[in-house]
Every structure is written in structure tokens, then in C-alpha cells.
Write a protein that holds these residues in place. Structure first.
Motif, PDB file in Angstrom:
ATOM      1  N   GLN A 149       0.834  -1.207   0.000  1.00 32.92           N
ATOM      2  CA  GLN A 149       0.000   0.000   0.000  1.00 32.92           C
ATOM      3  C   GLN A 149       0.865   1.251   0.000  1.00 32.92           C
ATOM      4  O   GLN A 149       0.546   2.235  -0.680  1.00 32.92           O
ATOM      5  CB  GLN A 149      -0.921  -0.015   1.213  1.00 32.92           C
ATOM      6  N   ALA A 150       1.959   1.237   0.761  1.00 31.81           N
ATOM      7  CA  ALA A 150       2.852   2.387   0.779  1.00 31.81           C
ATOM      8  C   ALA A 150       3.501   2.590  -0.590  1.00 31.81           C
ATOM      9  O   ALA A 150       3.720   3.730  -1.027  1.00 31.81           O
ATOM     10  CB  ALA A 150       3.920   2.205   1.853  1.00 31.81           C
ATOM     11  N   TYR A 151       3.831   1.497  -1.275  1.00 27.43           N
ATOM     12  CA  TYR A 151       4.398   1.589  -2.623  1.00 27.43           C
ATOM     13  C   TYR A 151       3.418   2.315  -3.553  1.00 27.43           C
ATOM     14  O   TYR A 151       3.798   3.210  -4.312  1.00 27.43           O
ATOM     15  CB  TYR A 151       4.701   0.190  -3.154  1.00 27.43           C
ATOM     16  N   VAL A 152       2.152   1.928  -3.475  1.00 24.10           N
ATOM     17  CA  VAL A 152       1.138   2.579  -4.307  1.00 24.10           C
ATOM     18  C   VAL A 152       1.033   4.063  -3.960  1.00 24.10           C
ATOM     19  O   VAL A 152       0.929   4.915  -4.848  1.00 24.10           O
ATOM     20  CB  VAL A 152      -0.224   1.879  -4.131  1.00 24.10           C
ATOM     21  N   ALA A 153       1.087   4.391  -2.665  1.00 20.84           N
ATOM     22  CA  ALA A 153       1.033   5.789  -2.257  1.00 20.84           C
ATOM     23  C   ALA A 153       2.248   6.562  -2.768  1.00 20.84           C
ATOM     24  O   ALA A 153       2.137   7.738  -3.130  1.00 20.84           O
ATOM     25  CB  ALA A 153       0.956   5.889  -0.733  1.00 20.84           C
ATOM     26  N   ASP A 154       3.419   5.905  -2.819  1.00 23.83           N
ATOM     27  CA  ASP A 154       4.634   6.557  -3.313  1.00 23.83           C
ATOM     28  C   ASP A 154       4.494   7.012  -4.755  1.00 23.83           C
ATOM     29  O   ASP A 154       5.002   8.073  -5.134  1.00 23.83           O
ATOM     30  CB  ASP A 154       5.834   5.596  -3.231  1.00 23.83           C
ATOM     31  N   ILE A 155       3.863   6.196  -5.583  1.00 27.37           N
ATOM     32  CA  ILE A 155       3.881   6.435  -7.033  1.00 27.37           C
ATOM     33  C   ILE A 155       2.602   7.071  -7.542  1.00 27.37           C
ATOM     34  O   ILE A 155       2.463   7.281  -8.753  1.00 27.37           O
ATOM     35  CB  ILE A 155       4.138   5.109  -7.790  1.00 27.37           C
ATOM     36  N   THR A 156       1.662   7.398  -6.626  1.00 26.63           N
ATOM     37  CA  THR A 156       0.354   7.903  -7.045  1.00 26.63           C
ATOM     38  C   THR A 156       0.091   9.275  -6.433  1.00 26.63           C
ATOM     39  O   THR A 156       0.268   9.451  -5.228  1.00 26.63           O
ATOM     40  CB  THR A 156      -0.770   6.941  -6.596  1.00 26.63           C
ATOM     41  N   PRO A 157      -0.335  10.267  -7.233  1.00 26.94           N
ATOM     42  CA  PRO A 157      -0.728  11.562  -6.663  1.00 26.94           C
ATOM     43  C   PRO A 157      -1.877  11.385  -5.687  1.00 26.94           C
ATOM     44  O   PRO A 157      -2.698  10.479  -5.814  1.00 26.94           O
ATOM     45  CB  PRO A 157      -1.165  12.376  -7.891  1.00 26.94           C
ATOM     46  N   ARG A 158      -1.955  12.272  -4.709  1.00 27.98           N
ATOM     47  CA  ARG A 158      -2.971  12.134  -3.668  1.00 27.98           C
ATOM     48  C   ARG A 158      -4.389  12.137  -4.233  1.00 27.98           C
ATOM     49  O   ARG A 158      -5.262  11.456  -3.703  1.00 27.98           O
ATOM     50  CB  ARG A 158      -2.813  13.255  -2.628  1.00 27.98           C
ATOM     51  N   ASP A 159      -4.637  12.898  -5.269  1.00 30.34           N
ATOM     52  CA  ASP A 159      -6.003  12.979  -5.790  1.00 30.34           C
ATOM     53  C   ASP A 159      -6.418  11.712  -6.527  1.00 30.34           C
ATOM     54  O   ASP A 159      -7.583  11.550  -6.878  1.00 30.34           O
ATOM     55  CB  ASP A 159      -6.158  14.195  -6.715  1.00 30.34           C
TER      56      ASP A 159
END
Length: 464
Positions: free
Chosen positions: A157-167
Motif C-alpha cells: 500500500q505504501a508503494y502505491v502511495a509513493d507512485i500515485t498523486p494524492r487525488d
């Protein structure tokens, strides 16, 4: 863990609480990987393959425990051993992934999970040679190791958060949830197929003498194979994202599970999310642990039939988490979605034991079409559809709120502590629900529904 507003890349400074608005400067930040779309596809693929392996074993696990002639309470205790290990390991793996990287944590945990599944398949051999106590010890040891490695979802999940803009994180995290659901589409179906008598007989003729071929070992070995396949794919294609790392060995606060929980409960933002993860996990434990024994006892279903029901839930979950929740999050706040999902999930939990009442009252009454399409089965399928929808709304929306609560340098720690809370709930819930099941079949489901009421009320007030 610091408060989310402490860092320069915190949640929306204008006051949005769902992480749905783009943070100032977020769009201008250089991408964490060379090809974010491919990286997202790879990590989702790795999670999917890992969850296929996990799903393979689920239909046979209660029957595996019952094969040793012990109480159903051991089903709950076995589930609790997995979740307790995950509770202790998830914050550490999340924090470790913040420090040394997402990729090595994911690959190492997947490899160890493969070893755990191989060990799980040999529990029957242990029982035949050394007795029931040895068999149970093998089951518990393998499930404990698998649970500790199961904390890798925090790193994913953190990996996805790293590579994805918050919106866009709600949609991306929804895809991770969809990969879970798809794992439960294919996993249980494969597990049910491998547990079928003709497949077991064929494997027994082909395997060497030292490799057991049973309805329980074949799914276990297949799960191990899926874990090792995920390791190979991750090693070849998974790129380590560029991100802000904590400075210094002890940066970022507490590193123990208890220490991180204290920090989370002291945070006004993370506290309600951590508590919600725990309560939802306890409430859902009745379904997670006792659903297969329930359909076996109420409907006479075997592992293969139960696997098809889980596949049905997985298909619905893939649609709900991969498509529906992401679209709803664009027009409805994540807090409102959590409240709505809790209500739907509670209703589904009440409906599940009611299907057994329908079965006792009307029997196998066909409603048209195939002879197997009976009224009790239709009511069960409808209850499971509601269960899938409620679960998707709650879990994806909670994950979105967690991502919004932490700065970019603490995504792994935030997901680690909340996943740890969920694991703690799955540690407390299964033994309790399994014992309740031996007293009254409906009680695990009804008590789970009651536990969801305050969650719905709390997030409904917060969403106003």
C-alpha cells in the motif's frame, strides 16, 4: 508518528479531510518511478499472485483442522495465530520499508511465505507420524510465519502511495483491493479443484513418496508456488520508488508495534482510523473464520462448493473495489462511504444466519432455471453480495483516509500501524467468534453486526 500537518507534503491545507484534493506542489513533484503505470501494474500483479495463493488454502483450512478430530475452536485459534503475527510484524515491515525500501521487504516476505505454505502442507505427515499435537504444532508454526510475512500489505500500500498523486490514491488503492478480490476469485476455485478426489488421486500417482498428495497438501503446495512466482516477478520487474526517507536510524518515531500504536492513538487524525480498523476486523472475524463451517453445517457444502461461493464473492469484490468505490469516492467523501459501508456490512452479517432459517423452513425449493438454484441459495448469494459491497466501501475508504493522514515520508508507517490494528482485531475476533459458534451458530454474525453500529455512527457524524 508525527501529525500529518507537520510535514511539507501533508494533507490538503485548505481543510479537506479525505485526501481527495491535490496537495499543493504534488502535481509538480517528479515521478517516483520511471513508468508509474507499469509500476502500479507490477505491484498489483504481485499482490494478486500472492493473494491467489492465500485464497487457494482458505476453502480447505477448516476441513483440515476438523480432519484431526479437534474442536472448531482451533479454527479460530489458528486464524488468530496468523493475525497476531501479522499484528506484530505489520508496523515493523511498514517502517522497515520506509527505511530500506519497499522492494526488498516485499520480496523477502513473499519468499518466507512460500516456505510457510510448504510447511503447512506437511502437517498431515506430522500428524500421521507423531500424533495430533505435532500436526497442530506444524499448522500453528506455519500459520504464524505466514502471518508475519502477511504484514507486507503495508509495504504494498505504501508503494502505491509513493507512485500515485494524492487525488488519485483512492482509485489506486481500490485497485490494490481489487487485486485482493481477484485473488479470491481464482484462489478458492483453484483450491477447490485441487481438493477434488480425482485430482488428488492423479497427484498421488505422480508424486514421489516423500511428497504427500492429499486434499489439504495440494492446495498448500500450490499456494507456495504462487508465492515463489510472485518473488520471481517482483525481482525481475518491480522498481524501487524514489521517495523521501527518514533521516537517521531512529527517525520517524517509535519502531515497535506497541510504540507505534501509542503514537497513533495520540494522533487526533489516526486515532479514529486505528480504532475503526480494529473494530471492523473483530466484527468481520465471524465471517472470515466461521463462514465455511457455517455453510458446511447449514447447507451440507464441502470444500469445493464452499470454494465456488468464495469465488462468487471475489468476483463481486473485484468490481466493487476496482471500479465502484473509486467512482463513488469522486462524488462522496471517504468518511461517508465508511459509514455507509458499515451499515451495509452489518445488514449482510444479520442476513447470513437468516439464510439457514430459510433453508430449514422451505428446503431445496427451486425457483426456476437450474435445479440447484434454490431459494435458500439465492438468499445466501444476495447476503454475500451485500457483504462484498459493504466490505469494499469500508476498507478502501479507510485506506484512503489513512493515506491522507500521513506525510509522504511516513506512508509505510501509517499503513503499517493501521494494518496492525486490523491484524490485532483478527487476533481477538476469531477465537471469540469460533467459541461463540459452538454455543449458538448465529451469534458470531449477529455480534459482528452490533459492533459495526458505532463505527457507522462515528463516521456518519464526522462526514456531516
Amino acid at each position: 508518528m508525527t501529525h500529518p500537518e507537520a510535514g511539507p507534503a501533508s494533507t490538503d491545507p485548505t481543510g479537506g479531510d479525505d485526501g481527495d484534493a491535490t496537495v499543493a506542489g504534488d502535481a509538480d513533484r517528479p515521478p517516483a518511478v520511471a513508468n508509474p503505470r507499469r509500476a502500479l501494474a507490477v505491484v498489483i500483479g504481485v499482490v494478486f499472485i500472492d493473494l491467489v495463493g492465500f485464497g487457494i488454502v482458505i476453502p480447505i483450512l477448516p476441513f483440515y483442522v476438523r480432519s484431526f478430530g479437534v474442536s472448531d475452536a482451533f479454527i479460530g485459534l489458528l486464524a488468530a495465530s496468523y493475525s497476531l503475527a501479522q499484528f506484530l510484524a505489520a508496523p515493523t515491515l511498514g517502517r522497515l520499508s520506509d527505511r530500506i525500501g519497499r522492494r526488498p521487504v516485499l520480496l523477502a516476505s513473499l519468499a518466507a511465505a512460500g516456505v510457510a505454505w510448504v510447511t503447512f502442507g506437511y502437517a498431515g505427515v506430522s500428524g500421521a507420524r507423531f500424533g495430533t499435537v505435532a500436526a497442530l504444532a506444524t499448522l500453528f508454526a506455519s500459520r504464524t510465519l505466514a502471518g508475519a510475512m502477511g504484514g507486507n500489505i503495508a509495504a504494498a500500500q505504501a508503494y502505491v502511495a509513493d507512485i500515485t498523486p494524492r487525488d488519485r490514491r483512492a482509485g489506486a488503492l481500490g485497485l490494490v483491493g481489487a487485486s485482493f478480490a481477484l485473488g479470491f476469485v481464482f484462489g478458492p476455485a483453484i483450491g477447490g479443484l485441487l481438493a477434488a478426489d480425482p485430482v488428488v488421486a492423479r497427484a498421488d500417482a505422480l508424486f514421489p513418496a516423500f511428497v504427500p498428495a492429499t486434499a489439504y497438501s495440494l492446495p498448500s503446495f500450490a499456494a507456495a508456488g504462487m508465492s515463489f512466482l510472485a518473488v520471481a516477478i517482483g525481482a525481475l520487474f518491480l522498481e524501487e520508488p524514489k521517495r523521501t526517507r527518514p533521516a537517521g536510524e531512529h527517525a520517524g518515531g517509535q519502531t515497535t508495534a506497541i510504540g507505534q500504536f501509542r503514537e497513533a492513538l495520540a494522533s487526533a487524525t489516526l486515532r479514529p482510523l486505528t480504532i475503526a480498523y480494529f473494530v471492523v476486523a473483530v466484527a468481520f472475524a465471524g465471517v472470515q473464520v466461521m463462514f465455511i463451517p457455517y455453510v458446511a453445517d447449514a447447507f451440507g457444502y464441502d470444500a469445493t462448493a464452499a470454494a465456488f461461493l468464495l469465488t462468487y464473492v471475489g468476483v463481486l469484490g473485484a468490481v466493487n473495489q476496482g471500479v465502484l468505490v473509486g467512482r463513488l469516492s469522486r462524488i462522496i467523501s471517504s468518511r461517508t462511504l465508511v459509514a455507509t459501508g458499515a451499515v451495509v456490512l452489518a445488514a449482510a452479517l444479520v442476513a447470513i444466519p437468516a439464510t439457514g432459517v430459510v433453508d430449514r423452513r422451505v428446503g431445496d425449493v427451486a425457483i426456476g432455471g437450474p435445479a440447484w438454484l434454490t431459494l435458500p441459495l439465492v438468499t445466501l448469494l444476495l447476503a454475500l453480495a451485500a457483504l462484498s459491497l459493504g466490505n469494499a466501501l469500508v476498507n478502501v475508504s479507510l485506506a484512503t483516509l489513512v493515506s491522507a493522514s500521513a506525510g509522504d515520508e511516513e506512508q509505510g508507517a501509517a499503513f503499517g500501524v493501521t494494518q496492525g490494528a486490523s491484524s490485532l482485531g483478527r487476533t481477538v475476533g476469531p477465537p471469540l467468534m469460533a467459541i461463540l459458534y459452538t454455543v449458538a451458530v448465529a451469534s458470531p454474525f449477529l455480534i459482528g453486526a452490533l459492533l459495526l453500529v458505532p463505527v457507522a455512527a462515528a463516521f456518519r457524524r464526522a462526514g456531516d
